[in-house]
Scaffold this motif. Structure first.
Motif, short mmCIF file in Angstrom:
data_model
loop_
_atom_site.label_atom_id
_atom_site.label_comp_id
_atom_site.label_asym_id
_atom_site.label_seq_id
_atom_site.Cartn_x
_atom_site.Cartn_y
_atom_site.Cartn_z
N UNK A 199 48.89 39.50 49.60
CA UNK A 199 47.73 38.61 49.74
C UNK A 199 46.68 39.11 50.72
N UNK A 200 47.11 39.52 51.89
CA UNK A 200 46.12 39.95 52.88
C UNK A 200 46.24 41.45 53.14
N UNK A 201 47.40 41.88 53.61
CA UNK A 201 47.59 43.30 53.90
C UNK A 201 47.30 44.16 52.68
N UNK A 202 47.88 43.81 51.54
CA UNK A 202 47.72 44.62 50.34
C UNK A 202 46.30 44.57 49.82
N UNK A 203 45.76 43.37 49.69
CA UNK A 203 44.42 43.23 49.11
C UNK A 203 43.36 43.87 49.99
N UNK A 204 43.42 43.64 51.30
CA UNK A 204 42.37 44.21 52.17
C UNK A 204 42.47 45.74 52.19
N UNK A 205 43.69 46.27 52.18
CA UNK A 205 43.83 47.74 52.18
C UNK A 205 43.27 48.31 50.88
N UNK A 206 43.51 47.61 49.79
CA UNK A 206 43.01 48.07 48.49
C UNK A 206 41.48 48.04 48.46
N UNK A 207 40.91 46.93 48.91
CA UNK A 207 39.44 46.80 48.88
C UNK A 207 38.80 47.83 49.82
N UNK A 208 39.33 47.92 51.03
CA UNK A 208 38.75 48.83 52.03
C UNK A 208 38.84 50.28 51.55
N UNK A 209 39.99 50.66 51.01
CA UNK A 209 40.16 52.05 50.56
C UNK A 209 39.24 52.34 49.38
N UNK A 210 39.13 51.39 48.45
CA UNK A 210 38.23 51.57 47.31
C UNK A 210 36.78 51.71 47.77
N UNK A 211 36.41 50.89 48.77
CA UNK A 211 35.04 50.94 49.31
C UNK A 211 34.78 52.31 49.96
N UNK A 212 35.78 52.79 50.71
CA UNK A 212 35.62 54.10 51.38
C UNK A 212 35.47 55.21 50.36
N UNK A 213 36.31 55.19 49.33
CA UNK A 213 36.26 56.27 48.33
C UNK A 213 34.89 56.30 47.66
N UNK A 214 34.38 55.15 47.29
CA UNK A 214 33.08 55.10 46.61
C UNK A 214 31.94 55.53 47.54
N UNK A 215 31.90 54.98 48.76
CA UNK A 215 30.77 55.30 49.65
C UNK A 215 30.85 56.76 50.13
N UNK A 216 32.08 57.25 50.37
CA UNK A 216 32.20 58.66 50.79
C UNK A 216 31.77 59.60 49.67
N UNK A 217 31.87 59.12 48.42
CA UNK A 217 31.46 59.94 47.28
C UNK A 217 29.96 59.79 47.01
N UNK A 218 29.27 59.02 47.85
CA UNK A 218 27.82 58.94 47.74
C UNK A 218 27.28 57.71 47.02
N UNK A 219 28.16 56.81 46.61
CA UNK A 219 27.67 55.58 45.94
C UNK A 219 27.17 54.61 47.01
N UNK A 220 26.24 53.74 46.65
CA UNK A 220 25.64 52.88 47.68
C UNK A 220 26.65 51.80 48.12
#
Ligand SMILES: NC(=O)C1=CN([C@@H]2O[C@H](COP(=O)(O)OP(=O)(O)OC[C@H]3O[C@@H](n4cnc5c(N)ncnc54)[C@H](OP(=O)(O)O)[C@@H]3O)[C@@H](O)[C@H]2O)C=CC1
Ligand SMILES: CC(=O)[C@](C)(O)C(=O)O
Length: 336
Positions: A199-220
């Protein structure tokens, strides 16, 4: 192994009638439960220290007392302070004010299960644990539904402790959705497991990691926010309404195929082993000890992680975008 579900028609006893219930704490759960029980006709008072919660409970029209006084006046003392301070509050202000025949209630088994609180034998010790955040317990109650709840008995001095717990859950609106019988051990293990891994640990890690991958790859950051954070609620709503079947039915075949084939690359056997390790640390008390030591040491790590979270790019871009969506903030109209 499956558990029997109880609904409103199944809870027919009336032991709660005429009892005075003191809520110790008026935060997420205290606020929701006190208001729900009052609206269900239960005699409710509040016990908190002077400050924000005290003022809020008074403003909401409750009789509010210092904790010890509220515990003394009540037949049922419902412990709803944060888990980490609960045993100190109990020992200093509640224990001496319990009388034979009283009920000591909890909404999470942590303190009883890990023996931070040991109640006298002549009181009932019960649990009513809503399976959802307090604000939503109040919001759904007002809307005519509720949040499901677990109920459990740890100590049955009166001979009807279980009925007490069920009646309390019903008054909180939970029997409209379903009551499930459990034990303090099972609730504690499962609750901690759920919040840490899914609920919290899993979901936040998933969202945060997905956000990092996209922004580090140059997406806004804005695009990444809408993709991996904002849309999470919309997808979760579909799962809530009809499980994975409804969610996939309402989404494209492209997303469904991609989900079956790519999802397991992210959450896989290694993640499962990590979850098993986390479960073991809950079962053997390692997590509880670490958490209480962290609290007694001044919550240094907790505050550091919280600051990092608040200063993260994801939180900031989300705040900016949510500010332009006033209906999002208004969704929480019953919390304060
Ligand atoms: N959050 C949730 O929705 C859920 C919580 N639970 C369980 O419910 C219980 C309560 O948690 P939650 O509602 O999140 O807690 P909150 O942190 O939201 O609220 C805590 C309340 O306790 C008061 N408090 C804090 N310290 C003291 C103290 N030393 N003496 C007296 N009062 C104090 C606070 O008042 P003040 O303003 O003075 O700080 C506040 O009113 C826990 O057992 C938790 O595990 C179970 C299911 C879901
Ligand atoms: C919100 C909820 O149900 C939790 C995760 O159990 C909690 O706040 O402890």
């Amino acid at each position: 192994m499956s558990v029997e579900m109880l609904y409103e028609k199944d809870v027919t006893t009336n032991y709660l009638k005429g009892k005075k219930v003191a809520f110790i704490g008026y935060g997420a759960q205290g606020h929701a439960q006190a208001n729900n029980l009052r609206d269900s006709g239960v005699d409710v008072i509040i016990g908190v220290r002077p400050g924000k919660s005290f003022d809020k409970a008074k403003k909401d029209g409750f009789e509010v007392y210092p904790v010890a006084e509220a515990a003394k006046k009540a037949d049922w003392v419902q412990m709803l302070t944060p888990d980490e301070v609960m045993s100190d509050v109990y020992k200093k202000e509640v224990a001496d004010n319990l009388e034979p025949g009283n009920v000591l209630g909890f909404s999470h088994g942590f303190n009883v299960y890990y023996k931070e609180i040991v109640a006298p034998e002549n009181v009932d010790v019960v649990m009513m644990a809503p399976k959802g955040p307090g604000n939503l317990c109040r919001r759904t109650y007002m809307e005519g539904s509720g949040v499901p709840a677990l109920y459990a008995t740890y100590q049955d001095a009166s001979g009807h402790a279980e009925d007490f717990a069920k009646e309390f859950a019903k008054a909180n609106g939970a029997a409209r959705v379903g009551l499930l019988k459990t034990t303090f051990k099972e609730e504690t293990d499962e609750d901690l497991f759920g919040e840490q891994n899914v609920l919290m640990g899993g979901v936040t890690a998933l969202i945060e990691t997905g956000f990092e991958v996209l922004t580090e790859a140059g997406y806004s950051p804005e695009l990444a926010f809408f993709e991996v954070d904002h849309e999470m609620k919309l997808i979760c709503d579909l799962i809530y309404e009809g499980g994975f079947a409804k969610m996939y039915n309402d989404c494209s075949n492209t997303s469904e195929y991609g989900s079956y084939t790519r999802g397991p690359r992210v959450i896989n056997a290694e993640s499962k082993e990590a979850m098993k390790r986390n479960l073991k640390e809950i079962q053997d008390g390692t997590f509880a000890k670490e958490f209480m030591d962290e609290y007694r040491g001044g919550f240094k790590k907790l505050y550091k992680y919280r600051k990092e979270m608040e200063n993260s790019e994801l939180q900031k871009v989300g705040d900016e975008l949510r500010a332009k969506m006033p209906f999002v903030a208004q969704a929480d109209k019953y919390s304060d």
